[in-house]
Design an enzyme around this catalytic site. Structure first.
Site, short mmCIF file in Angstrom:
data_model
loop_
_atom_site.label_atom_id
_atom_site.label_comp_id
_atom_site.label_asym_id
_atom_site.label_seq_id
_atom_site.Cartn_x
_atom_site.Cartn_y
_atom_site.Cartn_z
N GLY A 144 0.80 -1.24 0.00
CA GLY A 144 0.00 0.00 0.00
C GLY A 144 0.82 1.28 0.00
N GLY A 145 2.15 1.15 -0.05
CA GLY A 145 2.98 2.36 -0.02
C GLY A 145 3.13 3.04 -1.36
N SER B 131 16.34 -17.75 -13.51
CA SER B 131 16.84 -18.65 -12.47
C SER B 131 15.66 -19.12 -11.63
CB SER B 131 17.85 -17.92 -11.58
OG SER B 131 17.18 -16.92 -10.85
N TYR C 187 -4.05 -11.44 -17.54
CA TYR C 187 -3.47 -12.65 -18.15
C TYR C 187 -3.53 -13.86 -17.22
CZ TYR C 187 0.78 -10.58 -15.96
OH TYR C 187 1.68 -10.01 -15.11
N PRO D 183 -6.83 -5.87 -13.28
CA PRO D 183 -6.67 -4.61 -14.03
C PRO D 183 -5.85 -4.81 -15.30
CG PRO D 183 -5.66 -4.49 -11.82
CD PRO D 183 -5.92 -5.93 -12.13
C1 HXC Z 1 15.49 -11.83 -14.66
C2 HXC Z 1 15.51 -11.22 -12.44
C3 HXC Z 1 15.11 -9.90 -12.79
C4 HXC Z 1 14.92 -9.60 -14.17
C5 HXC Z 1 15.33 -10.01 -10.65
N1 HXC Z 1 15.63 -11.23 -11.11
N2 HXC Z 1 15.00 -9.19 -11.64
N3 HXC Z 1 15.71 -12.17 -13.36
N4 HXC Z 1 15.13 -10.60 -15.07
N5 HXC Z 1 14.57 -8.39 -14.58
C6 HXC Z 1 16.05 -12.38 -10.33
C7 HXC Z 1 17.35 -12.11 -9.57
O1 HXC Z 1 18.48 -12.37 -10.37
C8 HXC Z 1 17.23 -13.08 -8.42
O2 HXC Z 1 17.58 -14.37 -8.85
C9 HXC Z 1 15.73 -13.11 -8.13
O3 HXC Z 1 15.08 -12.66 -9.32
C10 HXC Z 1 15.36 -12.19 -7.00
O4 HXC Z 1 15.86 -10.89 -7.28
P1 HXC Z 1 16.17 -9.82 -6.15
O5 HXC Z 1 16.48 -8.52 -6.80
O6 HXC Z 1 17.13 -10.38 -5.16
O7 HXC Z 1 14.74 -9.84 -5.44
P2 HXC Z 1 14.00 -8.80 -4.60
O8 HXC Z 1 14.89 -7.70 -4.10
O9 HXC Z 1 13.27 -9.58 -3.64
O10 HXC Z 1 13.02 -8.09 -5.68
C11 HXC Z 1 11.86 -8.70 -6.18
C12 HXC Z 1 11.62 -8.36 -7.65
C13 HXC Z 1 11.59 -6.83 -7.90
C14 HXC Z 1 10.29 -9.02 -8.00
C15 HXC Z 1 12.71 -8.98 -8.48
O11 HXC Z 1 11.26 -6.59 -9.26
C16 HXC Z 1 10.65 -6.09 -7.00
O12 HXC Z 1 11.00 -5.75 -5.88
N6 HXC Z 1 9.40 -5.85 -7.45
C17 HXC Z 1 8.35 -5.21 -6.64
C18 HXC Z 1 7.48 -4.24 -7.40
C19 HXC Z 1 6.96 -4.72 -8.75
O13 HXC Z 1 7.49 -5.65 -9.36
N7 HXC Z 1 5.90 -4.04 -9.24
C20 HXC Z 1 5.28 -4.34 -10.53
C21 HXC Z 1 3.97 -4.94 -10.36
S1 HXC Z 1 3.11 -4.89 -11.90
P3 HXC Z 1 18.62 -15.30 -8.02
O14 HXC Z 1 18.76 -16.53 -8.85
O15 HXC Z 1 19.89 -14.51 -7.89
O16 HXC Z 1 17.96 -15.54 -6.69
C22 HXC Z 1 2.33 -6.36 -12.14
C23 HXC Z 1 1.33 -6.53 -13.27
C24 HXC Z 1 1.41 -5.56 -14.37
O17 HXC Z 1 2.48 -7.23 -11.41
C25 HXC Z 1 0.53 -5.94 -15.53
C26 HXC Z 1 0.46 -4.81 -16.54
C27 HXC Z 1 -0.63 -5.01 -17.52
P1 NAP Z 2 3.87 -1.20 -7.44
O1 NAP Z 2 3.70 0.25 -7.16
O2 NAP Z 2 5.22 -1.71 -7.76
O3 NAP Z 2 3.25 -1.99 -6.21
C1 NAP Z 2 3.77 -3.17 -5.69
C2 NAP Z 2 3.87 -3.03 -4.20
O4 NAP Z 2 4.18 -4.30 -3.61
C3 NAP Z 2 4.98 -2.08 -3.74
O5 NAP Z 2 4.45 -1.13 -2.84
C4 NAP Z 2 5.99 -2.98 -3.04
O6 NAP Z 2 6.59 -2.28 -1.95
C5 NAP Z 2 5.09 -4.12 -2.57
N1 NAP Z 2 5.84 -5.36 -2.39
C6 NAP Z 2 6.63 -6.00 -3.29
N2 NAP Z 2 7.18 -7.09 -2.75
C7 NAP Z 2 6.71 -7.16 -1.49
C8 NAP Z 2 6.92 -8.07 -0.43
N3 NAP Z 2 7.71 -9.12 -0.57
N4 NAP Z 2 6.27 -7.84 0.76
C9 NAP Z 2 5.46 -6.77 0.90
N5 NAP Z 2 5.23 -5.86 -0.07
C10 NAP Z 2 5.86 -6.06 -1.25
O7 NAP Z 2 2.94 -1.64 -8.66
P2 NAP Z 2 1.39 -1.39 -8.96
O8 NAP Z 2 1.28 -1.13 -10.41
O9 NAP Z 2 0.81 -0.44 -8.00
O10 NAP Z 2 0.80 -2.85 -8.70
C11 NAP Z 2 -0.15 -3.10 -7.68
C12 NAP Z 2 -0.91 -4.37 -7.99
O11 NAP Z 2 -1.64 -4.23 -9.20
C13 NAP Z 2 -0.04 -5.60 -8.17
O12 NAP Z 2 -0.69 -6.73 -7.63
C14 NAP Z 2 0.04 -5.73 -9.65
O13 NAP Z 2 0.32 -7.05 -10.06
C15 NAP Z 2 -1.35 -5.29 -10.05
N6 NAP Z 2 -1.49 -4.84 -11.43
C16 NAP Z 2 -0.97 -3.66 -11.81
C17 NAP Z 2 -1.18 -3.24 -13.12
C18 NAP Z 2 -0.66 -1.91 -13.61
O14 NAP Z 2 -0.71 -1.67 -14.81
N7 NAP Z 2 -0.20 -1.03 -12.75
C19 NAP Z 2 -1.87 -4.06 -14.02
C20 NAP Z 2 -2.37 -5.28 -13.59
C21 NAP Z 2 -2.18 -5.66 -12.27
P3 NAP Z 2 8.09 -2.62 -1.46
O15 NAP Z 2 8.93 -2.67 -2.69
O16 NAP Z 2 8.41 -1.52 -0.52
O17 NAP Z 2 8.00 -3.95 -0.76
#
Ligand code: HXC
Ligand code: NAP
Length: 280
Positions: free
Chosen positions: A17-18, A106, A148, A189
């Site tokens: 929620g941040g 990986s 998806y 969404p």
């Molecule tokens: C391949 C990757 C990678 C990348 C990370 N990894 N990024 N591999 N391509 N781009 C691998 C790393 O090498 C590592 O593997 C493992 O994933 C974990 O990576 P870390 O960086 O150590 O993980 P962590 O710090 O926990 O970060 C998690 C994360 C990061 C998922 C990788 O992207 C994140 O913090 N995301 C949070 C916010 C987010 O993704 N928001 C988008 C939501 S949008 P190894 O083998 O070394 O362990 C969404 C839907 C959108 O969901 C739909 C739109 C229509």
């Molecule tokens: P976002 O801003 O990156 O939100 C993801 C949030 O998850 C961040 O606040 C992140 O905060 C938190 N998070 C990630 N890993 C976590 C963990 N291990 N524990 C607790 N919190 C964690 O992206 P968003 O676009 O708002 O996405 C929100 C939701 O909508 C997601 O479920 C996403 O799949 C969905 N969605 C988004 C879209 C789009 O177009 N935006 C489309 C379809 C679905 P920290 O990094 O601080 O942990």
């Protein structure tokens, strides 16, 4: 569009929620009278959001650092919330995602995304659900999936398999827990601009433009539109909706799934004329 007391005194936890959509929903819930808990991994982001939203709405918002992949940390967070009273609603919104070719990933990459999206949702849902069921407390859960989940998607496979699991969790528990007062719904969404999603999934501006063109409404969704739907689905206004996954994408996935859509776009006017029935 809502009465200002729609969520009055409802205690709601939003994971992730941040930032982004979770933050937008938090603001909306506060405006509608709820007391909101937000969690995520980055303490400073949570603190800044809580301060900003409190200033903007005057509402009660509590930042809690928690990695939802860790079941013990989740249970500790939920216990700390329950110490002040039960939650009334949970929004599983935290996610991880990135674009990658699946053969390059990986095991750690899979574990990271599945851990956040599927296991994280399971951890919070079980921690809250067990408490709700034991106390016969009525509540609502809202899971955030994607369009998806049912079709799958190339290049985001860890997310696709995890979100499909959340989709199934939504429908399964809606039935299993519905008769004990717990509703479970989801929003799927389409693209809505947020830093977190767009920086990881649409790395170039041209790709954003192409994504917009593909949408029947010719635009992306907004955080406000998402937050309104989330408020509705967590409120009593939707009290007979259970097990539903509401797609909110401007019709994008229907267009993507249409067998002849892309083909039709490529035909010239002359070719369309040729396809018309021949005069007898
Ligand atoms: C391949 C990757 C990678 C990348 C990370 N990894 N990024 N591999 N391509 N781009 C691998 C790393 O090498 C590592 O593997 C493992 O994933 C974990 O990576 P870390 O960086 O150590 O993980 P962590 O710090 O926990 O970060 C998690 C994360 C990061 C998922 C990788 O992207 C994140 O913090 N995301 C949070 C916010 C987010 O993704 N928001 C988008 C939501 S949008 P190894 O083998 O070394 O362990 C969404 C839907 C959108 O969901 C739909 C739109 C229509
Ligand atoms: P976002 O801003 O990156 O939100 C993801 C949030 O998850 C961040 O606040 C992140 O905060 C938190 N998070 C990630 N890993 C976590 C963990 N291990 N524990 C607790 N919190 C964690 O992206 P968003 O676009 O708002 O996405 C929100 C939701 O909508 C997601 O479920 C996403 O799949 C969905 N969605 C988004 C879209 C789009 O177009 N935006 C489309 C379809 C679905 P920290 O990094 O601080 O942990």
């Amino acid at each position: 569009m809502f009465k200002p007391d729609l969520l009055l005194n409802r205690r709601i936890l939003i994971t992730g929620g941040g930032t982004g959509l979770g933050k937008g929903a938090a603001q909306k819930f506060l405006e509608l009278g709820a007391e909101v808990y937000i969690c995520g991994r980055r303490e400073e982001v949570l603190q800044a959001t809580a301060q900003e939203l409190h200033q903007r709405t005057g509402g009660r918002i509590h930042p809690l650092r928690c990695d939802v992949r860790d079941p013990a940390a989740v249970d500790e967070m939920i216990a700390s919330i329950w110490a002040g009273g039960p939650l009334d609603a949970l929004m599983n919104n935290a996610a991880g995602n990135f674009l990658a070719r699946t053969e390059d990933l990986s095991l750690g990459a899979f574990q990271s995304v599945i851990g956040i999206v599927l296991m994280g949702s399971l951890h919070t849902t079980l921690a809250c659900g067990r408490r709700w069921l034991a106390a016969r407390h009525h509540a609502a859960v809202l899971n955030i999936t994607t369009t998806y989940t049912t079709t799958g998607s190339a290049y985001v496979v860890p997310s696709a398999v995890a979100k499909a699991g959340v989709h199934s969790l939504t429908r399964s528990l809606a039935v299993e827990w519905g008769n004990r007062g717990i509703r479970m719904n989801a929003i799927a969404p389409g693209p809505i601009p947020t830093e977190g999603a767009f920086s990881r999934l649409l790395p170039r501006p041209e790709l954003e433009e192409a994504a917009k063109q593909r949408n029947p409404l010719g635009r992306f969704g907004t955080v406000e539109e998402f937050a309104n739907l989330a408020a509705f689905l967590l409120s009593d206004a939707s009290s007979y909706i259970n097990g539903e996954v509401v797609t909110m994408d401007g019709g994008e996935w229907l267009q993507g799934a249409g067998e002849f859509t892309a083909l039709g776009r490529q035909l010239t006017e002359a070719e369309w004329q040729m396809m018309k029935p021949r005069k007898k």
